[in-house]
Design a protein around this motif. Structure first.
Motif, PDB file in Angstrom:
ATOM      1  N   CYS A 122      47.848  35.996  31.308  1.00  0.00           N
ATOM      2  CA  CYS A 122      47.572  36.125  32.159  1.00  0.00           C
ATOM      3  C   CYS A 122      47.782  37.340  33.522  1.00  0.00           C
ATOM      4  N   GLN A 153      46.972  41.205  34.064  1.00  0.00           N
ATOM      5  CA  GLN A 153      46.727  41.510  35.737  1.00  0.00           C
ATOM      6  C   GLN A 153      48.073  42.524  36.119  1.00  0.00           C
ATOM      7  N   ILE A 181      43.090  34.414  38.733  1.00  0.00           N
ATOM      8  CA  ILE A 181      43.226  34.924  37.672  1.00  0.00           C
ATOM      9  C   ILE A 181      42.597  34.248  36.592  1.00  0.00           C
ATOM     10  N   GLU A 238      35.076  35.105  35.334  1.00  0.00           N
ATOM     11  CA  GLU A 238      34.898  36.040  36.423  1.00  0.00           C
ATOM     12  C   GLU A 238      36.013  37.368  36.831  1.00  0.00           C
ATOM     13  N   TRP A 239      38.085  36.291  36.078  1.00  0.00           N
ATOM     14  CA  TRP A 239      38.856  37.395  35.695  1.00  0.00           C
ATOM     15  C   TRP A 239      38.271  38.087  34.561  1.00  0.00           C
ATOM     16  N   TRP A 279      36.619  41.482  34.370  1.00  0.00           N
ATOM     17  CA  TRP A 279      37.056  42.158  35.327  1.00  0.00           C
ATOM     18  C   TRP A 279      38.014  42.834  34.640  1.00  0.00           C
ATOM     19  N   ASN A 286      41.568  45.609  42.381  1.00  0.00           N
ATOM     20  CA  ASN A 286      41.900  44.620  42.432  1.00  0.00           C
ATOM     21  C   ASN A 286      40.972  43.393  42.553  1.00  0.00           C
ATOM     22  N   PRO A 287      40.727  42.513  41.693  1.00  0.00           N
ATOM     23  CA  PRO A 287      39.852  41.847  42.004  1.00  0.00           C
ATOM     24  C   PRO A 287      40.219  40.451  43.142  1.00  0.00           C
ATOM     25  N   LEU A 288      41.578  39.952  42.794  1.00  0.00           N
ATOM     26  CA  LEU A 288      41.513  39.622  44.078  1.00  0.00           C
ATOM     27  C   LEU A 288      41.844  39.175  45.277  1.00  0.00           C
TER      28      LEU A 288
END
Length: 135
Positions: free
Chosen positions: A119, A123, A59, A63-64, A67, A133-135
């Motif tokens: 963040c 998130q 995060i 990129e985060w 997103w 979820n980007p993770l």
């Protein structure tokens, strides 16, 4: 010749005394010079802490941010057009953080925009109802 004997003995005693010659203590070498190679190796934390570190590292990255903007824009129902008629501010700017805070509806009171806690709050808010979820 014997008359210089006591003077020579005194000079010899004064010069050969042990102990510090000045008031400064000897400088310690920098840590990296005295560290062994084993001390330089990073130690991986056991168990789930590695997963937590990966998650935290993912995060607050560019990129985060992309997103987050995509998620916030996808959930808008006209608020964005009213608040930002010319479009979203530049990603990562102070105005962008304010816009994301407003538009997401996340509780970030007292948190520094762009900081790790901010963040994490964004998130958490976005992933509570988001299946992606980007993770």
């Amino acid at each position: 010749m014997y008359r210089f004997g006591p003077l020579i003995a005194l000079i010899f005693v004064l010069c050969s005394c042990g102990g510090p010659k000045d008031s400064k203590s000897p400088a310690t070498p920098p840590a990296d010079e005295s560290a062994t190679s084993a001390m330089k190796e990073p130690i991986a934390p056991p168990g789930n802490e590695v997963e937590t570190e990966k998650k935290a590292a993912a995060i607050c990255t560019p990129e985060w941010f992309a997103w987050v903007q995509q998620q916030v824009l996808a959930q808008q129902n006209g608020d964005m057009a009213k608040l930002y008629p010319s479009g979203m501010p530049t990603t990562g700017s102070e105005e962008w953080f304010t816009a994301i805070t407003r538009l997401s509806g996340a509780n970030t009171n007292g948190l520094k925009p762009g900081g790790m806690e901010w963040c994490e709050a964004i998130q958490k808010h976005l992933t509570e109802g988001s299946p992606q979820n980007p993770l």
